[in-house]
Design an enzyme around this catalytic site. Structure first.
Site, PDB file in Angstrom:
ATOM      1  N   GLY A 296     -17.388   5.769  80.992  1.00  0.00           N
ATOM      2  CA  GLY A 296     -16.873   4.692  80.135  1.00  0.00           C
ATOM      3  C   GLY A 296     -15.395   4.430  80.357  1.00  0.00           C
ATOM      4  O   GLY A 296     -14.632   4.319  79.406  1.00  0.00           O
TER       5      GLY A 296
ATOM      6  N   VAL B 158     -24.910   6.361  81.256  1.00  0.00           N
ATOM      7  CA  VAL B 158     -24.897   7.830  81.189  1.00  0.00           C
ATOM      8  C   VAL B 158     -26.205   8.381  80.631  1.00  0.00           C
ATOM      9  O   VAL B 158     -26.498   9.568  80.782  1.00  0.00           O
ATOM     10  CB  VAL B 158     -23.719   8.365  80.329  1.00  0.00           C
ATOM     11  CG1 VAL B 158     -22.396   8.184  81.025  1.00  0.00           C
ATOM     12  CG2 VAL B 158     -23.720   7.746  78.936  1.00  0.00           C
TER      13      VAL B 158
ATOM     14  N   TYR C  41     -24.419   8.040  64.576  1.00  0.00           N
ATOM     15  CA  TYR C  41     -23.166   8.333  65.302  1.00  0.00           C
ATOM     16  C   TYR C  41     -22.633   9.716  64.926  1.00  0.00           C
ATOM     17  O   TYR C  41     -22.221  10.497  65.798  1.00  0.00           O
ATOM     18  CB  TYR C  41     -22.154   7.242  64.947  1.00  0.00           C
ATOM     19  CG  TYR C  41     -20.838   7.308  65.691  1.00  0.00           C
ATOM     20  CD1 TYR C  41     -20.735   6.872  67.013  1.00  0.00           C
ATOM     21  CD2 TYR C  41     -19.689   7.775  65.064  1.00  0.00           C
ATOM     22  CE1 TYR C  41     -19.524   6.911  67.688  1.00  0.00           C
ATOM     23  CE2 TYR C  41     -18.472   7.819  65.727  1.00  0.00           C
ATOM     24  CZ  TYR C  41     -18.398   7.381  67.049  1.00  0.00           C
ATOM     25  OH  TYR C  41     -17.190   7.421  67.703  1.00  0.00           O
TER      26      TYR C  41
ATOM     27  N   ALA D 139     -24.323  12.258  63.835  1.00  0.00           N
ATOM     28  CA  ALA D 139     -25.203  13.284  64.433  1.00  0.00           C
ATOM     29  C   ALA D 139     -24.850  13.488  65.901  1.00  0.00           C
ATOM     30  O   ALA D 139     -24.778  14.621  66.397  1.00  0.00           O
ATOM     31  CB  ALA D 139     -26.669  12.870  64.292  1.00  0.00           C
TER      32      ALA D 139
ATOM     33  N   LYS E  51     -21.968  12.930  67.383  1.00  0.00           N
ATOM     34  CA  LYS E  51     -20.633  13.511  67.564  1.00  0.00           C
ATOM     35  C   LYS E  51     -20.581  14.966  67.070  1.00  0.00           C
ATOM     36  O   LYS E  51     -19.836  15.783  67.634  1.00  0.00           O
ATOM     37  CB  LYS E  51     -19.583  12.647  66.856  1.00  0.00           C
ATOM     38  CG  LYS E  51     -19.449  11.241  67.451  1.00  0.00           C
ATOM     39  CD  LYS E  51     -19.063  11.291  68.915  1.00  0.00           C
ATOM     40  CE  LYS E  51     -18.859   9.923  69.538  1.00  0.00           C
ATOM     41  NZ  LYS E  51     -18.465   9.980  70.946  1.00  0.00           N
TER      42      LYS E  51
HETATM   43  P1  NDP Z   1     -15.144   1.087  73.622  1.00  0.00           P
HETATM   44  O1  NDP Z   1     -16.306   0.438  72.954  1.00  0.00           O
HETATM   45  O2  NDP Z   1     -13.820   0.399  73.614  1.00  0.00           O
HETATM   46  O3  NDP Z   1     -15.527   1.395  75.178  1.00  0.00           O
HETATM   47  C1  NDP Z   1     -16.735   2.048  75.443  1.00  0.00           C
HETATM   48  C2  NDP Z   1     -16.782   2.408  76.912  1.00  0.00           C
HETATM   49  O4  NDP Z   1     -17.990   3.134  77.153  1.00  0.00           O
HETATM   50  C3  NDP Z   1     -16.808   1.210  77.843  1.00  0.00           C
HETATM   51  O5  NDP Z   1     -16.147   1.562  79.025  1.00  0.00           O
HETATM   52  C4  NDP Z   1     -18.298   1.015  78.084  1.00  0.00           C
HETATM   53  O6  NDP Z   1     -18.589   0.334  79.306  1.00  0.00           O
HETATM   54  C5  NDP Z   1     -18.738   2.450  78.146  1.00  0.00           C
HETATM   55  N1  NDP Z   1     -20.155   2.652  77.868  1.00  0.00           N
HETATM   56  C6  NDP Z   1     -20.854   2.304  76.763  1.00  0.00           C
HETATM   57  N2  NDP Z   1     -22.127   2.685  76.873  1.00  0.00           N
HETATM   58  C7  NDP Z   1     -22.245   3.284  78.092  1.00  0.00           C
HETATM   59  C8  NDP Z   1     -23.315   3.863  78.805  1.00  0.00           C
HETATM   60  N3  NDP Z   1     -24.547   3.929  78.294  1.00  0.00           N
HETATM   61  N4  NDP Z   1     -23.068   4.379  80.045  1.00  0.00           N
HETATM   62  C9  NDP Z   1     -21.830   4.324  80.578  1.00  0.00           C
HETATM   63  N5  NDP Z   1     -20.763   3.793  79.944  1.00  0.00           N
HETATM   64  C10 NDP Z   1     -20.990   3.269  78.719  1.00  0.00           C
HETATM   65  O7  NDP Z   1     -15.051   2.557  73.000  1.00  0.00           O
HETATM   66  P2  NDP Z   1     -13.760   3.434  72.594  1.00  0.00           P
HETATM   67  O8  NDP Z   1     -12.799   3.423  73.717  1.00  0.00           O
HETATM   68  O9  NDP Z   1     -13.318   3.045  71.237  1.00  0.00           O
HETATM   69  O10 NDP Z   1     -14.425   4.882  72.448  1.00  0.00           O
HETATM   70  C11 NDP Z   1     -14.475   5.807  73.519  1.00  0.00           C
HETATM   71  C12 NDP Z   1     -15.067   7.114  73.003  1.00  0.00           C
HETATM   72  O11 NDP Z   1     -14.249   7.627  71.944  1.00  0.00           O
HETATM   73  C13 NDP Z   1     -16.474   6.969  72.433  1.00  0.00           C
HETATM   74  O12 NDP Z   1     -17.231   8.113  72.730  1.00  0.00           O
HETATM   75  C14 NDP Z   1     -16.219   6.897  70.945  1.00  0.00           C
HETATM   76  O13 NDP Z   1     -17.333   7.309  70.197  1.00  0.00           O
HETATM   77  C15 NDP Z   1     -15.043   7.848  70.798  1.00  0.00           C
HETATM   78  N6  NDP Z   1     -14.289   7.599  69.585  1.00  0.00           N
HETATM   79  C16 NDP Z   1     -13.668   6.398  69.368  1.00  0.00           C
HETATM   80  C17 NDP Z   1     -12.958   6.191  68.186  1.00  0.00           C
HETATM   81  C18 NDP Z   1     -12.264   4.912  67.880  1.00  0.00           C
HETATM   82  O14 NDP Z   1     -11.707   4.800  66.768  1.00  0.00           O
HETATM   83  N7  NDP Z   1     -12.213   3.934  68.780  1.00  0.00           N
HETATM   84  C19 NDP Z   1     -12.876   7.233  67.167  1.00  0.00           C
HETATM   85  C20 NDP Z   1     -13.563   8.459  67.498  1.00  0.00           C
HETATM   86  C21 NDP Z   1     -14.237   8.616  68.673  1.00  0.00           C
HETATM   87  P3  NDP Z   1     -18.580  -1.313  79.388  1.00  0.00           P
HETATM   88  O15 NDP Z   1     -17.122  -1.720  79.346  1.00  0.00           O
HETATM   89  O16 NDP Z   1     -19.224  -1.609  80.693  1.00  0.00           O
HETATM   90  O17 NDP Z   1     -19.340  -1.798  78.210  1.00  0.00           O
END
Ligand code: NDP
Length: 247
Positions: A12, A64, A155, A157, A159
């Protein structure tokens, strides 16, 4: 911290926290292979920012949650660099709703991406890292995995599950000089959270002692530390990067 010559796989990496992690690791000298789900324009933008920093970088499209796509991602890294030093399991999604109305498909989608995705990636790199007698694995959990949150049973669960996986694998791989840690972000300003209504955002702000939302760069700095040799005596830990929200 110096990651010169090291190879990082970041899931991601096209947007948000994942992009910031790619850029931060590249600033310390790492070469990057990152995955993304389907946003090719965003992936191209990450690639050009990485190359501007002088990093060798490759983007691989694929979910993934798909074991074949994960195998292809790791094969790309191995074909290009012959090693994987760092794995950052960052890819994640939300499908929020109250339990009573949550669709089974939304539960499955979140668990498949956030939890099974990390399982598949860790499994795919573990043999390589064991042979190298070196590795750093960092899983992006969330304060929601520690505290729970209304509308996020699926979500939370996923995390919380990541934390259990982190600690278990930390024990399994410690003897091979591989550390496995989790970062638990609080409320970080990205596409994932931009959808929140302004009223919810304001009420969340009151629960953050440092009085501001986090940035992707706040998270990337913590990930880079855990990815570096400086963190060599830290494993199985959950580092909250949340402005004090969950303490
Ligand atoms: P975004 O929604 O901004 O970005 C998500 C990223 O994950 C993108 O690059 C997307 O690709 C990629 N992605 C989504 N699904 C898949 C998949 N099945 N296979 C491969 N890549 C995938 O998310 P954030 O940057 O906000 O979050 C990143 C991580 O941090 C996540 O795990 C989130 O749960 C965690 N997190 C975020 C918080 C927040 O406040 N933002 C708080 C706590 C945790 P594409 O661009 O192609 O769609």
């Amino acid at each position: 911290m110096n990651l010169t010559g090291q190879v990082a796989v970041v899931t991601g990496g096209s947007r948000g926290i994942g992009r910031a992690v790619c850029l931060e690791l590249a600033r310390y000298g790492a070469n990057i292979v990152f995955s993304y789900a389907g946003n090719t324009a965003a992936a191209e933008e990450t690639l050009s920012q990485l190359r501007a920093l002088g990093a060798k970088a490759t983007a691989v499209q694929g979910s993934v949650a798909d074991a074949e796509a994960v195998a292809a991602l790791m094969k790309t890294a191995m074909d290009e660099f012959s090693r994987i030093d760092i794995l950052v399991n960052n890819a994640g999604i939300t499908r929020d709703s109250l339990l009573m109305t949550m669709k089974e498909s939304d539960f499955d989608a979140v668990l498949d991406t956030n939890l099974k995705g990390a399982f598949l990636c860790m499994k795919a790199v573990s043999r390589t890292m064991m042979k190298q007698r070196y590795g750093r694995i960092i899983n992006l959990s969330s304060v929601v995995g520690l505290r729970g949150n209304i509308g996020q049973v699926n979500y939370a669960a996923s995390k919380a599950g990541l934390i259990g996986m982190t600690k278990s694998l930390a024990r399994e791989l410690a003897s091979r000089n591989i550390t496995v840690n989790a970062v638990a972000p609080g409320f970080i300003s990205t596409d994932m959270t931009d959808a929140l209504p302004e009223s919810a955002r304001q009420s969340l702000l009151t629960s953050i002692p440092l009085g501001r939302l986090g940035t992707p760069e706040d998270i990337a700095a913590a990930v880079a530390f855990l990815a570096s040799q400086s963190s060599g005596y830290i494993t199985g830990q959950v580092l909250c990067v949340d402005g004090g929200m969950a303490m």
